[in-house]
Each structure stands twice: as structure tokens, then as C-alpha cells.
Write an enzyme that holds these catalytic residues in place. Structure first.
Site, PDB file in Angstrom:
ATOM      1  N   LYS A 117      21.663  48.159  27.785  1.00 42.79           N
ATOM      2  CA  LYS A 117      22.724  48.395  28.771  1.00 42.79           C
ATOM      3  C   LYS A 117      22.289  48.016  30.188  1.00 42.79           C
ATOM      4  O   LYS A 117      23.085  47.477  30.957  1.00 42.79           O
ATOM      5  CB  LYS A 117      23.177  49.858  28.729  1.00 42.79           C
ATOM      6  N   ARG A 293      30.139  40.555  19.042  1.00 37.37           N
ATOM      7  CA  ARG A 293      30.614  40.487  17.651  1.00 37.37           C
ATOM      8  C   ARG A 293      32.134  40.471  17.668  1.00 37.37           C
ATOM      9  O   ARG A 293      32.735  40.618  18.712  1.00 37.37           O
ATOM     10  CB  ARG A 293      30.156  41.741  16.907  1.00 37.37           C
TER      11      ARG A 293
END
Lengths: 466, 80
Positions: A117, A293
Site C-alpha cells: 500500500k 486483476r
């Protein structure tokens, strides 16, 4: 190199979706499955199927060696990871490529950079994408952390860099609370994720979740506009729309351009989603994270743009250049997806892995149902509760909601308890119809409207449930 | 001594421990009281506690940690 045989390293509705995309492209499919999924629709539809282990995901769908062995045995030349399981596992992507098989997704290095992150936040900043005010990368020590927290103002979120999906997050309301939580959070993150790295973000109290779909071939990058996913329960999306009706055209343009800038800055290859918080009072948007994805809610984008995102991913993995230019992509109408989960909304969303007695699938104009069901199918209890996604589209948002009501009432899944009654109730809600929602709207709504979700139990239903 | 059976009402995966790095809730030979947690069932990614409905001593676990289980299956025998 062209792909001739695609292995699907996933299950459920997304496996069915990938098989369909592959077949449309003339590609043969290999479905891997756990022993609990031997009777699944994906196994039935695929050209070949290989059992890779017992029911538990850790021993089957997460087992890299077993999946690579299935690819070798079946002669698959590409692997599609779907979402969840190994889809954002950089080591898996590396191992697939090392085995000489194409991974349908970005490189392991891109997954690694975007999965962390703090690194992702720095990449966003460098690409000129607005980020939530907070620490610039990982916190060095507690006094630095305190100074940053005071500068951005309380409440602040303390986030574990290795966390995700709502895990590893703490909210400190005051400086005193911050001191306690920061040291606890570091120890916990180390124990849970093996990485004690923390960063800080300001809490945006009332925000919408808006995300931009992008496609890239490593050379050229386009966006396919945005989705709004503000209706969430326990940080899980339940109702998604495209486009986000709340955005002004110039804001939409800036938001989508920022997503393309980020994709370009990391030479992105594949389909990806960049998630933002949007403050509908100020019109400001802030980067939260990038998912490397296909997403559950991709069909709403497909419905408004006419693009087959899964097919595009497969073509890119085969080394083809992006077939689309930005000027080819436009929005037509409005689409809504609702998640049909095997959960009982009248009973605290208790999981209900039953047997499908009788299935009636909705149809007609503007209705699409992506699912894994057939009559007589026993839902396995070992995986998540998503059975399928009901997707409706119309000329306008109002038109789409009218179709949602029609299609949801046509859908019958006798023998199961599902979230369908939730969507029938939501589709009547005045605030939702006006689009006045945010990420913390649904949970209080569920408490206030509990009686709309519970039908009186008949004796027969009472017996069946006990 | 009479033996009582504790069954799972839910299908899913059985866990004898609250977390992978923690000790089991109960071992054979342990005292168990009505209401004590004897294990967890994971069903569709949500966790549910299985409690004893009797007082006694754990005789044997008929399901092991991480075993797939079906509704009505016996998890534990308790001597009462």
C-alpha cells in the site's frame, strides 16, 4: 505468442465467465478444481478438468505447485487467476512465467509494487494522482508519526502496509488514542502479515467509492470509465453501478485521466482497477489502491462500453497490442450489478450453503446473469458466498433500476436463501433512487429497515431452517 | 459412564483452535462445562463457535482440525 489452451486457477462464477471468454476467442480451457467442486458448472463447461486437492482452499486453489503441475500435464500455455485466491500473489505470477506459461495479468513486479500500500501510494503521488492526506510512505518512528497525525488532523487511520480488504486498519480519534494504537498496530501487523510497516491517512468521513477500469499492453493505456461501489456491508461491495451518476463531466475526465497516468507510470499490462474515495461535497477525489486483476463488478463496465474485458486481458497476455484507442471507448446508458450471495438477509446474512431445488433465471432486454448455479447443485460451504451477479442495463439510471426490480423478481433460487430480497427492498428506497449514498450508508440502512428483509416464516420454512 | 455427542449444525471446515498459533479449545481428558466452546466451523468465510450442551469430560474428537464436516456430523464425544 498465441494462447491455445487456458488454465483457470479459480472457481465459481468467475471461472464460468473466463471459460466463456476463452471459448469466444477459440481457446481451449482447463479447469482446476478441489474435490468439493467436482460437480461445479465450471468443471462441466471446461474442455478439460484437473483435480488439484481437497476442499480447503489452502490445499487446492492456493497450492501453486499443484496448479503448475496441472498446467504441465494438460499442456496449458496460459493461466487466468480470476479474482481472490492467487490473483494478486506476485510469487505465483513469477512462478507461472518461470514455468514458461503466460500469466493473464501484470508482471510479478507490478503486482508487488501495487500490492504494497505504501509503495502504491508513492507511485500514485509520483504520477500526479491525488492521494488521501497522510504520511509520505512508511512511518519511521512514533514521534514522526505523531507530528504527521497532528498536521493532517484527527481522526486518522493507521494502516498496515501489508494489509488489505479492510484488515490491518485502526482509527484514532485523538492524540492520546493515537499513541496507544500506533504501537499496538505495529506489533499486530508484524504478527499478522510478517511486516510491521505502517502509514497514516486522514479519515474522509463521508465518501463515495468510485473506481476506474483501465487496460494496458505495456505501451498504450486506456480507461473504460468508472464504476461506483458505495453500497457496502462490512467493506464488501453489494451493489455496483456504471457510470457514477454523481460525477460532473469535467471531474470524470480528470478522474479517468489520473488513472491512465498511474497505469502508464508503471507500464501496466492487463486489466486493472484504480480505486478512489470521492467527496461529493467538495468534488475532490483521492487514490486508495490499485487492484491488478479482473474485479467482481467488471460486467457493469462491459455493459456500458460494449468491451469484453476478460477477452481483452487474454489477448494482452498473448502479446497482442491493445485493440482499442481511447476515442473508441464511450459510455452508453447505465448499468447496475447486484451480488446474489448465499446469505439470509433476514437472519443477519447467515451463510446458507443449500441445494438449488429449482432455478428460474431472469432474461429479456437489458438483463445479464453471470452465475454458477443449476437445478440440483449443492453449494459447497468451503468458499465465499457469491453465487452470481445480476446485471441490468437501461438508457438511464431510473430505467436500469426499473429493470433491476423486474429481473430480481423473476429470479428464483428455490431451496436457497439469497440476498435477492435485499435488492428488491433497496430498489424502493428514496435516498438510493436519488443517488444520495456513501460507503457508510448501507449498514445503518440495514438496521433501520430490518423488517423489510424478513418475511413471516411459514411452518415449512421454519422446519427446513432448523 | 454415559457418552454424549456434540454435533455440528453447519457444514464447512472444523477448527479445534481459535487461531493457528493458539492451543486447542479442548483436549481429550479436559473438563467441559455446558456452554464451553469446543471448536469453530468456518462456513463461507464466516466463523461460528460450537459449544457443548453438556457438562462432563472430553472423551474423543471424531473430527480433526481443518477437517471438512457435514451438518449433523459428530465432532466430540463427552463422558457425562
Amino acid at each position: 505468442m498465441p494462447i491455445n489452451k487456458l488454465l483457470i486457477a479459480n472457481r465459481g462464477e468467475i471461472a464460468v465467465r473466463i471459460i466463456r471468454a476463452a471459448r469466444d476467442l477459440g481457446i481451449r480451457t482447463v479447469q482446476v478444481y478441489s474435490s468439493a467442486d467436482a460437480q461445479s458448472l465450471a468443471v462441466e463447461l471446461a474442455d478439460e478438468a484437473v483435480e488439484i486437492g481437497p476442499p480447503q482452499a489452502a490445499k487446492s486453489y492456493l497450492k501453486v505447485d499443484a496448479i503448475l503441475e496441472a498446467a504441465r500435464q494438460s499442456g496449458a500455455d496460459a493461466i487466468h487467476p480470476g479474482y481472490g485466491f492467487l490473483a494478486e500473489n506476485a510469487e505465483f505470477a513469477d512462478a507461472v512465467e518461470a514455468a514458461g506459461v503466460a500469466f493473464v495479468g501484470p508482471s510479478g513486479d507490478t503486482i508487488r509494487a501495487m500490492g504494497d500500500k505504501a509503495t502504491a501510494r508513492r507511485a500514485a503521488k509520483n504520477a500526479g494522482v491525488p492521494t488521501v492526506p497522510g504520511s509520505d510512505g512508511l512511518l519511521e518512528d512514533l514521534s514522526e508519526a505523531r507530528a504527521i497525525a497532528e498536521a493532517i488532523g484527527f481522526p486518522v487511520m493507521i494502516k498496515a502496509t501489508a494489509g488489505g480488504g479492510g484488515r490491518g486498519i485502526r482509527v484514532a480519534e485523538t492524540a492520546v488514542e493515537f499513541e496507544q494504537l500506533a504501537s499496538q498496530a505495529a506489533a499486530e501487523a508484524k504478527a499478522a502479515f510478517g511486516d510491521g510497516g505502517l502509514y497514516l491517512e486522514k479519515v474522509i468521513e463521508r465518501a463515495r467509492h468510485i473506481e476506474v477500469q483501465i487496460l494496458g499492453d505495456g505501451q498504450r493505456f486506456v480507461h473504460c470509465f468508472e464504476r461506483e461501489c458505495s453500497l457496502q456491508r462490512r467493506r464488501q461491495k453489494v451493489w455496483e453501478e456504471a457510470p457514477a451518476a454523481v460525477l460532473a463531466p469535467d471531474t470524470r475526465e480528470q478522474l479517468c485521466a489520473s488513472a491512465v497516468a498511474l497505469a502508464k507510470s508503471v507500464d501496466y499490462r492487463g486489466a486493472g482497477t484504480i480505486e478512489y474515495l470521492y467527496d461529493d461535497v467538495t468534488g475532490a477525489f483521492y487514490f486508495i489502491e490499485m487492484n491488478t486483476r479482473i474485479q467482481v463488478e467488471h460486467p457493469v463496465t462491459e455493459q456500458i462500453t460494449g468491451i469484453d474485458l476478460v477477452a481483452e486481458m487474454i489477448r494482452i497476455a498473448a502479446g497482442e497490442p491493445l485493440s482499442l484507442r481511447q476515442s473508441d471507448i464511450s459510455i452508453s446508458g447505465h448499468a447496475i450489478e447486484v451480488r446474489i450471495n448465499a446469505e439470509d438477509p433476514a437472519n443477519g446474512f447467515m451463510p446458507f450453503p443449500g441445494v438449488v431445488a429449482d432455478l428460474r433465471v431472469p432474461g429479456g432486454p437489458g438483463v445479464r446473469f453471470d452465475h454458477m448455479l443449476y437445478s440440483g447443485y449443492q453449494i459447497p460451504p468451503f468458499y465465499d458466498s457469491l453465487l452470481g451477479k445480476l446485471i441490468v442495463s437501461g438508457e438511464t439510471r431510473e430505467h436500469a433500476i426499473a429493470r433491476l426490480k423486474r429481473a430480481a423478481s423473476e429470479l428464483q433460487t428455490d431451496g436457497l436463501k439469497t440476498t435477492t430480497p435485499l435488492f428488491l427492498a433497496l430498489a424502493e428506497d428514496e435516498e438510493l433512487l436519488r443517488g444520495q449514498v456513501h460507503t457508510r450508508w448501507l449498514e445503518p440502512w440495514l438496521e433501520t429497515n430490518a423488517e423489510k428483509l424478513s418475511k413471516p416464516l411459514t411452518l415449512a420454512e421454519g422446519d427446513a431452517a432448523s | 459412564m454415559p457418552t454424549s455427542e456434540i454435533r455440528t449444525p453447519l457444514p464447512g471446515t472444523f477448527y479445534r483452535k481459535p487461531a493457528p498459533d493458539q492451543p486447542a479449545y479442548k483436549e481429550p481428558g479436559d473438563q467441559v462445562a455446558k456452554g464451553d466452546v469446543i471448536g469453530l466451523v468456518e462456513v463461507m468465510k464466516s466463523f461460528h463457535e460450537i459449544r457443548s450442551d453438556v457438562d462432563g469430560v472430553v472423551k474423543a474428537f471424531l473430527a480433526e482440525n481443518e477437517d471438512p464436516i457435514s451438518p449433523g456430523q459428530v465432532l466430540v464425544e463427552v463422558e457425562t
